[in-house]
Design a protein around this motif. Structure first.
Motif, PDB file in Angstrom:
ATOM      1  N   TYR A 155      -4.473   5.349  -3.966  1.00 35.83           N
ATOM      2  CA  TYR A 155      -4.776   4.856  -2.622  1.00 35.83           C
ATOM      3  C   TYR A 155      -6.152   5.323  -2.164  1.00 35.83           C
ATOM      4  O   TYR A 155      -6.884   4.606  -1.495  1.00 35.83           O
ATOM      5  CB  TYR A 155      -3.707   5.296  -1.623  1.00 35.83           C
ATOM      6  CG  TYR A 155      -3.886   4.637  -0.290  1.00 35.83           C
ATOM      7  CD1 TYR A 155      -3.652   3.267  -0.148  1.00 35.83           C
ATOM      8  CD2 TYR A 155      -4.322   5.356   0.815  1.00 35.83           C
ATOM      9  CE1 TYR A 155      -3.844   2.637   1.066  1.00 35.83           C
ATOM     10  CE2 TYR A 155      -4.513   4.731   2.040  1.00 35.83           C
ATOM     11  CZ  TYR A 155      -4.276   3.377   2.161  1.00 35.83           C
ATOM     12  OH  TYR A 155      -4.480   2.754   3.362  1.00 35.83           O
ATOM     13  N   GLU A 156      -6.510   6.532  -2.557  1.00 38.51           N
ATOM     14  CA  GLU A 156      -7.830   7.040  -2.189  1.00 38.51           C
ATOM     15  C   GLU A 156      -8.956   6.221  -2.805  1.00 38.51           C
ATOM     16  O   GLU A 156     -10.090   6.280  -2.344  1.00 38.51           O
ATOM     17  CB  GLU A 156      -7.965   8.512  -2.611  1.00 38.51           C
ATOM     18  CG  GLU A 156      -7.239   9.451  -1.680  1.00 38.51           C
ATOM     19  CD  GLU A 156      -7.428  10.911  -2.070  1.00 38.51           C
ATOM     20  OE1 GLU A 156      -8.331  11.199  -2.876  1.00 38.51           O
ATOM     21  OE2 GLU A 156      -6.666  11.757  -1.561  1.00 38.51           O
ATOM     22  N   HIS A 157      -8.652   5.477  -3.846  1.00 37.72           N
ATOM     23  CA  HIS A 157      -9.673   4.652  -4.474  1.00 37.72           C
ATOM     24  C   HIS A 157      -9.691   3.224  -3.966  1.00 37.72           C
ATOM     25  O   HIS A 157     -10.447   2.399  -4.461  1.00 37.72           O
ATOM     26  CB  HIS A 157      -9.516   4.659  -6.000  1.00 37.72           C
ATOM     27  CG  HIS A 157     -10.038   5.919  -6.602  1.00 37.72           C
ATOM     28  ND1 HIS A 157      -9.221   6.988  -6.890  1.00 37.72           N
ATOM     29  CD2 HIS A 157     -11.303   6.316  -6.896  1.00 37.72           C
ATOM     30  CE1 HIS A 157      -9.966   7.978  -7.376  1.00 37.72           C
ATOM     31  NE2 HIS A 157     -11.211   7.593  -7.384  1.00 37.72           N
ATOM     32  N   ARG A 158      -8.836   2.926  -3.011  1.00 37.63           N
ATOM     33  CA  ARG A 158      -8.869   1.576  -2.434  1.00 37.63           C
ATOM     34  C   ARG A 158     -10.116   1.478  -1.571  1.00 37.63           C
ATOM     35  O   ARG A 158     -10.301   2.246  -0.630  1.00 37.63           O
ATOM     36  CB  ARG A 158      -7.612   1.362  -1.589  1.00 37.63           C
ATOM     37  CG  ARG A 158      -7.528  -0.011  -0.915  1.00 37.63           C
ATOM     38  CD  ARG A 158      -6.094  -0.464  -0.932  1.00 37.63           C
ATOM     39  NE  ARG A 158      -5.703  -1.545  -0.033  1.00 37.63           N
ATOM     40  CZ  ARG A 158      -5.914  -2.835  -0.278  1.00 37.63           C
ATOM     41  NH1 ARG A 158      -6.589  -3.207  -1.352  1.00 37.63           N
ATOM     42  NH2 ARG A 158      -5.462  -3.764   0.556  1.00 37.63           N
ATOM     43  N   GLU A 160       0.825  -1.222   0.000  1.00 36.81           N
ATOM     44  CA  GLU A 160       0.000   0.000   0.000  1.00 36.81           C
ATOM     45  C   GLU A 160       0.852   1.262   0.000  1.00 36.81           C
ATOM     46  O   GLU A 160       0.480   2.270  -0.594  1.00 36.81           O
ATOM     47  CB  GLU A 160      -0.940  -0.009   1.207  1.00 36.81           C
ATOM     48  CG  GLU A 160      -2.052  -1.037   1.065  1.00 36.81           C
ATOM     49  CD  GLU A 160      -2.900  -1.178   2.309  1.00 36.81           C
ATOM     50  OE1 GLU A 160      -2.451  -0.734   3.379  1.00 36.81           O
ATOM     51  OE2 GLU A 160      -3.996  -1.749   2.231  1.00 36.81           O
ATOM     52  N   THR A 161       1.978   1.175   0.672  1.00 38.71           N
ATOM     53  CA  THR A 161       2.853   2.352   0.753  1.00 38.71           C
ATOM     54  C   THR A 161       3.341   2.777  -0.636  1.00 38.71           C
ATOM     55  O   THR A 161       3.585   3.956  -0.884  1.00 38.71           O
ATOM     56  CB  THR A 161       4.063   2.042   1.660  1.00 38.71           C
ATOM     57  OG1 THR A 161       3.565   1.682   2.947  1.00 38.71           O
ATOM     58  CG2 THR A 161       4.984   3.247   1.783  1.00 38.71           C
ATOM     59  N   LEU A 173       1.655   2.801  -3.332  1.00 37.35           N
ATOM     60  CA  LEU A 173       0.601   3.370  -4.178  1.00 37.35           C
ATOM     61  C   LEU A 173       0.614   4.894  -4.114  1.00 37.35           C
ATOM     62  O   LEU A 173       0.752   5.480  -3.043  1.00 37.35           O
ATOM     63  CB  LEU A 173      -0.770   2.878  -3.735  1.00 37.35           C
ATOM     64  CG  LEU A 173      -0.994   1.368  -3.767  1.00 37.35           C
ATOM     65  CD1 LEU A 173      -2.381   1.045  -3.236  1.00 37.35           C
ATOM     66  CD2 LEU A 173      -0.803   0.810  -5.165  1.00 37.35           C
ATOM     67  N   PRO A 174       0.479   5.538  -5.257  1.00 37.72           N
ATOM     68  CA  PRO A 174       0.338   7.003  -5.241  1.00 37.72           C
ATOM     69  C   PRO A 174      -0.965   7.374  -4.502  1.00 37.72           C
ATOM     70  O   PRO A 174      -1.925   6.602  -4.495  1.00 37.72           O
ATOM     71  CB  PRO A 174       0.215   7.376  -6.730  1.00 37.72           C
ATOM     72  CG  PRO A 174       0.570   6.157  -7.497  1.00 37.72           C
ATOM     73  CD  PRO A 174       0.401   4.978  -6.608  1.00 37.72           C
ATOM     74  N   ASP A 175      -0.983   8.564  -3.924  1.00 40.83           N
ATOM     75  CA  ASP A 175      -2.164   9.009  -3.182  1.00 40.83           C
ATOM     76  C   ASP A 175      -3.456   8.865  -3.979  1.00 40.83           C
ATOM     77  O   ASP A 175      -4.468   8.393  -3.470  1.00 40.83           O
ATOM     78  CB  ASP A 175      -2.015  10.479  -2.764  1.00 40.83           C
ATOM     79  CG  ASP A 175      -1.044  10.639  -1.602  1.00 40.83           C
ATOM     80  OD1 ASP A 175      -0.676   9.600  -1.000  1.00 40.83           O
ATOM     81  OD2 ASP A 175      -0.652  11.774  -1.306  1.00 40.83           O
TER      82      ASP A 175
END
Lengths: 261, 261, 261, 261
Positions: free
Chosen positions: D134-137, D126-127, D129-131
């Motif tokens: 990540y917001e779409h996870r 997860e780290t 992933l671009p922001d």
């Protein structure tokens, strides 16, 4: 009590009516303004006609406002004739089988209202159903029972007379059982071509029912979904609205309680 | 926003507080009067201490008002210390893992409030969690993240200071990110013996929080569940209520944003 | 077909029987070895006696193996008498109301088996129920109908004779309707004090049923949950096992089809 | 492990592939023959392209075999490109957000396999992933994390190279963390026009993957859904199948663990 919406006309995506309007059905699931209950969170359902003979149905016990599947489906499904319904239970259980609209072969039915003292009449109503229809009873609601009873009374061939007979019959049962709670009935029925919207109550207080003619079709709703340019009209008490491709027509519902004797 | 209830005292059946009162938590799930949202229908949860070391938890996505299991469980379970929570989502998904209370080993936590701009801070908050706690993150809410962060900050040994550090840290993040929406935090935490109820907000507008001393114990609620003979008291803004077998105590919450620098 | 488990004895935590054993009921929900279907994933249910007169019930449509609530509840609830059931539907809908055990006032009933051609007999069976019992029908299964019919036949006062009458009556219906599919019936009934476990089939092929005497009590199961030191015994075909605090007793079930004429 | 199916070709009703075949995906949800687990009952999902730019998705936690909505939807929806997936959880929670296929804007992804020791790697993945991603996870699965990581690695523009980089990167993480459990990856990705089906494993034992050319299109499945006239072919280990309107192509997947250093 519940809230519903029916559309017949040029094919449109369901979300244009179910989600987009300011006071859409989804909004009404949390904030109905003309219903007995503001919250209609006891499940919901869709029924729509697509490319096959039988309509599709989608029933879910979650509140409509929180179901992401519903949002996605309404964004994908385009239909010329569909029903959508958010439920506020009047006593029967929360289950998919109790969600509207109900399907019988190629027909759909949905209801907003109540049968007074239904708990005591359930059995008597069910007893009147022919075996073939009783075998298709999936849930336990008064609404489904009324639909099957109307089918038994000839709903497919005489959509108005059959509903009059059904309401008369149930009203007579209520009377004989000494039940003073009213029978209130606002509903939609379709055979896949024509849409009928009924509004009647034994105490002259049926739930609200509105319609609006759009460019491409006709919309029938429990309460207006927006303050559009085009006017909303009330379906008069004790009458039935008939909608087909060519237009609309309103006629009286003549419920004769004696018919049930 | 949400509504919740916590009890510590002589063992009682849960339904005495969750169902029976006139404005019980179940009633509040449909008709909250002091919340931002009247309807709290996005799931619910129970956490209670019984005969084992770990508390039991029960989470469900259905609205509390329509779950027959909840009614039966509350009629059977007797507990000296329990939490009940009805959820109104502020954006995160409807799932059991997002329902309160959250459990970590023998502890329970539940929350009513919001982290302004959480969507943009989620990652930063999660980054601060030690691996061991991050592995126990089951859902995606701000509330669970705050709980885990507080545990990382020493919640078990310093329940007040750890929460002050956590709130200060998050408030500093908000500030640095240029987020002007407030951090509002009303919550309960217990280690199975002592109950802490926190009330704080960065804009001085935390959600309401009340308590009442009963003969057998102490009750903490988002809003009063009845108009009883005994008085409801507000937990003052910016303070924390501590409840154990011997009585209650209130002290200030000293949230220092600089702590986070 | 389904799998179930019943216990009467010294109070124990439910998970000791429902989760812990090598071939526990949860294991059987995925890997039943003596059932017609290996997977029993169409919902499950618990019924248990605690500190109140009425037993608690918990019904869920998810498969037992994936429900975290079930795990937590079984870890908290301690009972002297409980039923647990994992369902494999024989045709009726997936709904909580169709999950076993069924409760009627202070009694519990659960079933594993089938009524041949039930779809065609449903109505006839229901017609025989007194109004007072019919009003308590919540679901649509054959199992619930058999339970209510047995109650109508005196289950509370004559637990053996009433079940014999019920089975005889239904078998007569099957015969008259020309249905050749068998009636298979393996079930448990309790009034909160005594446990009866029935095993009978019209074709002499009832589902399996075992029992084991433990130090603290008696366990009745569809199939053994472990290979323990103590022996599992089969409940003989066409008989009923009676269990109370003092011990067990087995007697014949005398189902007379003529009784139904 | 899971079972899935993907189709690209002339529009067909989903039920022709999802329900009708003898060993359809619905049949595989109960009786998979080439999977690690026979039962795939931990939810399911659909993703399909219709008349709008974004695909529709439908996720449900119930087992596929018992969902009447799924049956109705598959009978109504006609699509030129769709994914269907039945889930057997390898540890992460049962929730809609954890059901495949995952959607990101106009793309779909679904997976069958596992990341060895994922619980310990979750955070590290997860780290990376671009922001914005990540917001779409929405969920917590390894599968969704792999999809987002592949998007970050350029999946949209280089569907093969981006997946090679992703697998290499994760494999390097596993190695560095001293995890010996394998990384097994069989998946489908589409941008709405082209379908890629990947098959790779760090231990050379990827889950099975088959394809078949039909008159109207190409079908990709975890295991054959029937014994048709046309032959099923295996996607070779360590390769990727590319399908578009004009035909198919297979090329090697070159996963370089050093790439991750």
């Amino acid at each position: 009590m519940c809230r519903f919406l029916a559309y017949l006309g040029a094919p449109i995506f369901l979300d244009e009516l179910v989600y987009t309007p300011a006071h859409s059905l989804i909004h009404q699931s949390l904030h109905a303004t003309e219903a007995k209950t503001e919250t209609n969170g006891d499940g919901f359902g869709l029924g729509w006609y697509g490319d096959r003979d039988e309509p599709g149905v989608y029933h879910e016990v979650l509140p409509a406002w929180s179901d992401q599947n519903l949002r996605s489906l309404c964004g994908q499904i385009r239909s010329r004739l569909f029903f959508a319904h958010v439920r506020a239970s009047t006593g029967t259980a929360l289950s998919r089988a109790n969600c509207h609209p109900f399907r019988n072969v190629g027909d759909l039915f949905m209801h907003n209202g109540q049968v007074g003292g239904y708990r005591h009449l359930k059995r008597e109503i069910e007893t009147e159903l022919p075996d073939a229809l009783y075998e298709h009873r999936l849930g336990t609601t008064d609404s489904e029972a009324l639909f099957l009873m109307a089918l038994a009374n000839g709903l497919r061939t005489e959509p108005v007379a059959a509903m009059e007979r059904t309401l008369g019959r149930v009203q007579a049962m209520l009377k004989r059982a000494g039940i003073t709670e009213p029978l209130r009935f606002t509903s939609c029925y379709t055979d896949g071509e024509v849409l009928w919207a009924y509004r009647w109550a034994s105490d002259d207080k049926p739930p609200t029912l509105y319609y609006r003619q759009e460019e491409g079709g006709v919309l029938v709703v429990s309460e207006p979904i927006d303050e559009g340019l085009r006017d909303w009209h009330r379906v008069p008490k004790g009458s039935v609205l008939r909608v087909d491709r060519h237009g609309i027509n309103i006629e009286d519902l003549r419920v004769d309680i004696a018919v049930a004797a």
